[in-house]
Design a protein around this motif. Structure first.
Motif, short mmCIF file in Angstrom:
data_model
loop_
_atom_site.label_atom_id
_atom_site.label_comp_id
_atom_site.label_asym_id
_atom_site.label_seq_id
_atom_site.Cartn_x
_atom_site.Cartn_y
_atom_site.Cartn_z
N VAL A 1 -1.79 5.03 -6.96
CA VAL A 1 -1.77 4.29 -8.22
C VAL A 1 -0.55 4.64 -9.06
N SER A 2 0.13 5.74 -8.73
CA SER A 2 1.31 6.15 -9.50
C SER A 2 2.60 5.55 -8.94
N TRP A 3 2.54 4.91 -7.78
CA TRP A 3 3.77 4.45 -7.14
C TRP A 3 4.46 3.34 -7.92
N THR A 4 3.69 2.45 -8.55
CA THR A 4 4.30 1.35 -9.30
C THR A 4 5.15 1.89 -10.45
N ALA B 1 2.28 4.86 4.62
CA ALA B 1 1.69 4.03 3.57
C ALA B 1 2.73 3.69 2.50
N LEU B 2 3.52 4.69 2.09
CA LEU B 2 4.57 4.43 1.12
C LEU B 2 5.62 3.48 1.70
N HIS B 3 5.94 3.67 2.97
CA HIS B 3 6.91 2.80 3.65
C HIS B 3 6.48 1.34 3.57
N ASP B 4 5.23 1.06 3.94
CA ASP B 4 4.76 -0.32 3.96
C ASP B 4 4.72 -0.90 2.54
N TRP B 5 4.35 -0.06 1.60
CA TRP B 5 4.29 -0.52 0.20
C TRP B 5 5.70 -0.82 -0.30
N LEU B 6 6.66 0.03 0.01
CA LEU B 6 8.05 -0.20 -0.42
C LEU B 6 8.60 -1.49 0.16
N LEU B 7 8.35 -1.71 1.46
CA LEU B 7 8.84 -2.94 2.08
C LEU B 7 8.21 -4.17 1.45
N SER B 8 6.93 -4.07 1.10
CA SER B 8 6.28 -5.22 0.45
C SER B 8 6.87 -5.47 -0.93
#
Length: 258
Positions: free
Chosen positions: A99-102, A140-147
């Motif tokens: 939840v902190s990634w954004t 998980a971070l990788h996929d989120w970053l690419l999205s």
């Protein structure tokens, strides 16, 4: 790479560069402040030239070396200090709740920049290599970053397809662990084939003479030579016969284009 300084009569760079520019190519200097020689890059092909400078022992202004890759790189490597700075933030945020990634991304990139996303993407793969125990979180971070990168359109369709293929096939980034929701090899191959800059028919009809090839022809050829091998490394994992057949149909065509 061709070592032209070994020729009995080395070529002068000025005339070659003038002819390339006349044909429509963009020839850019590449600053190398610590070196005596001068470096140039042809943007449409990725070809490079090293031109003798002062005090090098060779005739000034003549071409020392030329180089050409079989494909067109879509980005230049970042300085190590820039990579290290992004790598440190990636290592830290992987340990944080999702939840902190954004908020983290907004702080890092108020205005999305393609090169930052490229460096962050490479940094995630570096974390997987350095700390295998963190691989699930890093993936998980990788996929989120690419999205996120895809959502804001910082990369072209070709670059997005290349990155997806490289992450799944393992070249050049190293494969990430399998996880739910990740694109299948068939999906990635299909995506690569959909963004090919050349059809087989267009590739087969390209001129042979370099003076007849337009800069756009060269750029499309180089990008095609990048995308097809990226997809082809997944051929043995594909299950759709139509995709396998389409890749196979390029086997005799790809070596013939520039």
């Amino acid at each position: 790479m061709g070592q032209l300084h070994r020729m009995p009569k080395p070529l002068k760079w000025k005339g070659i560069a003038r002819e390339l520019r006349r044909l429509g190519y963009e020839v850019m200097p590449e600053p190398q402040p610590t070196l005596e020689d001068h470096y140039f890059r042809v943007c449409e092909s990725g070809a490079g030239a090293v031109v003798n400078g002062e005090d090098t022992g060779w005739r000034r202004g003549h071409i020392a070396k030329i180089s050409s890759a079989g494909w067109l790189p879509l980005w230049s490597p970042s300085p190590r200090y820039e990579f290290n700075a992004v790598h440190r933030t990636v290592v830290a945020v992987i340990a944080e709740p999702e939840v902190s990634w954004t908020a983290w991304l907004a702080a890092q990139q108020p205005e999305p920049h393609p090169q930052w996303f490229r460096v962050a993407h490479a940094a995630v793969h570096e974390v997987v290599r350095e700390h295998p125990e963190r691989a699930p979180r890093a993936a998980a971070l990788h996929d989120w970053l690419l999205s996120q990168a895809e959502a804001v359109g910082v990369w072209s369709d070709v670059e997005q397809a290349l990155l997806s293929a490289g992450c799944t096939g393992g070249i050049p980034f190293g494969a990430l662990p399998a996880r739910p929701g990740s694109p299948s090899p068939d999906a990635i191959i299909g995506r690569c084939l959909a963004v090919l800059p050349l059809t087989r028919e267009a590739a087969q009809s390209l001129p042979i003479s370099w003076r007849e090839l337009t800069p756009a022809d060269v750029q499309r050829s180089k990008l095609t030579r990048a995308v097809l091998p990226a997809a082809d490394q997944l051929r043995d994992k594909a299950s759709t016969q139509a995709l396998i057949s389409e890749l196979a149909a390029w086997d005799d065509v790809l070596p013939t284009i520039c």
